[in-house]
Design a protein around this motif. Structure first.
Motif, short mmCIF file in Angstrom:
data_model
loop_
_atom_site.label_atom_id
_atom_site.label_comp_id
_atom_site.label_asym_id
_atom_site.label_seq_id
_atom_site.Cartn_x
_atom_site.Cartn_y
_atom_site.Cartn_z
N ALA A 56 0.76 -1.32 0.00
CA ALA A 56 0.07 -0.05 0.07
C ALA A 56 0.91 1.19 0.14
N PRO A 57 1.63 1.50 -0.89
CA PRO A 57 2.45 2.56 -0.99
C PRO A 57 1.91 3.99 -1.12
N ILE A 58 2.50 4.84 -0.35
CA ILE A 58 2.04 6.38 -0.22
C ILE A 58 3.07 6.83 -1.35
N VAL A 59 4.27 6.55 -1.47
CA VAL A 59 5.40 7.00 -2.27
C VAL A 59 5.58 6.03 -3.21
N THR A 60 5.61 6.27 -4.52
CA THR A 60 6.20 5.26 -5.31
C THR A 60 7.27 5.89 -6.26
N TYR A 61 8.07 4.80 -6.84
CA TYR A 61 9.25 5.31 -7.32
C TYR A 61 9.11 4.48 -9.20
N THR A 62 9.65 5.49 -9.86
CA THR A 62 9.66 4.90 -11.35
C THR A 62 10.63 3.78 -11.50
N ARG A 63 10.30 2.72 -11.83
CA ARG A 63 11.32 1.53 -11.66
C ARG A 63 12.56 1.81 -12.75
N GLU A 64 12.58 2.67 -13.69
CA GLU A 64 13.71 2.94 -14.55
C GLU A 64 14.77 3.82 -13.66
N GLN A 65 14.27 4.57 -12.78
CA GLN A 65 14.94 5.87 -12.02
C GLN A 65 15.74 5.42 -10.84
N PHE A 66 15.39 4.19 -10.38
CA PHE A 66 16.26 3.63 -9.28
C PHE A 66 16.83 2.22 -9.48
N SER A 67 17.86 1.64 -8.47
CA SER A 67 18.43 0.34 -8.53
C SER A 67 17.35 -0.72 -8.79
N GLY A 68 16.24 -0.53 -7.81
CA GLY A 68 15.37 -1.60 -7.52
C GLY A 68 15.72 -2.54 -6.22
N ILE A 69 16.77 -2.06 -5.85
CA ILE A 69 17.20 -2.74 -4.46
C ILE A 69 16.28 -2.13 -3.24
N ARG A 70 15.56 -3.03 -2.58
CA ARG A 70 14.77 -2.61 -1.33
C ARG A 70 15.28 -3.19 -0.43
N PHE A 71 15.71 -2.33 0.69
CA PHE A 71 16.23 -2.96 2.13
C PHE A 71 15.92 -2.14 3.25
N PRO A 72 15.52 -2.33 4.31
CA PRO A 72 14.73 -3.60 4.81
C PRO A 72 13.48 -3.42 4.30
N TRP A 73 12.79 -4.44 4.30
CA TRP A 73 11.24 -4.62 3.75
C TRP A 73 11.30 -3.95 2.24
N ASP A 74 10.78 -2.66 2.10
CA ASP A 74 10.34 -2.19 0.74
C ASP A 74 11.21 -0.97 0.31
N ILE A 75 11.85 -0.56 1.33
CA ILE A 75 12.66 0.75 1.37
C ILE A 75 13.83 0.72 0.21
N PRO A 76 13.63 1.46 -0.56
CA PRO A 76 14.85 1.67 -1.67
C PRO A 76 15.93 2.22 -1.06
#
Length: 115
Positions: A56-76
């Motif tokens: 249930a994201p409040i803030v979303t990221y464009t996949r092409e703009q970041f590495s895609g690594i999320r740690f811990p849980w779902d934090i870029p």
């Protein structure tokens, strides 16, 4: 190349170089700095994890703009880089200002010269 990743990595580089080449506060050698950073990251995990959780994201990221690594849980991972840069730059400037305000020895307290 992901722009958010480049900006986050660049922010770390700029802050570290600023300290090593210009400010020279020796902040990185102080235990209080690392304890402060751990506290900042603890609260960042709580807030950022809530804001970026994938279910249930409040803030979303464009996949092409970041590495895609999320740690811990779902934090870029880039969010931690910016957290480091923001907190460290603030503390560096604070430390530099404090160094400038420290009293210096007054001429009256200097020992008299014997001629």
């Amino acid at each position: 190349m992901p722009e958010y990743t480049v900006a986050a990595t660049g922010s770390i580089l700029v802050v570290v170089l600023l300290e090593l080449l210009l400010l020279r506060t020796r902040l990185f050698t102080k235990a209080s700095y690392w304890i402060t950073l751990a506290i900042v990251w603890f609260f960042q995990i709580l807030v950022d994890g809530w804001l970026t959780k994938l279910d249930a994201p409040i803030v979303t990221y464009t996949r092409e703009q970041f590495s895609g690594i999320r740690f811990p849980w779902d934090i870029p991972i880039e969010d931690f880089a910016f957290g480091f840069s923001i907190a460290t730059l603030t503390l560096l400037l604070w430390e530099k200002a404090a160094i400038g305000r420290r009293p210096t020895a007054s001429p009256r307290s200097a020992p008299e010269r014997v001629e």
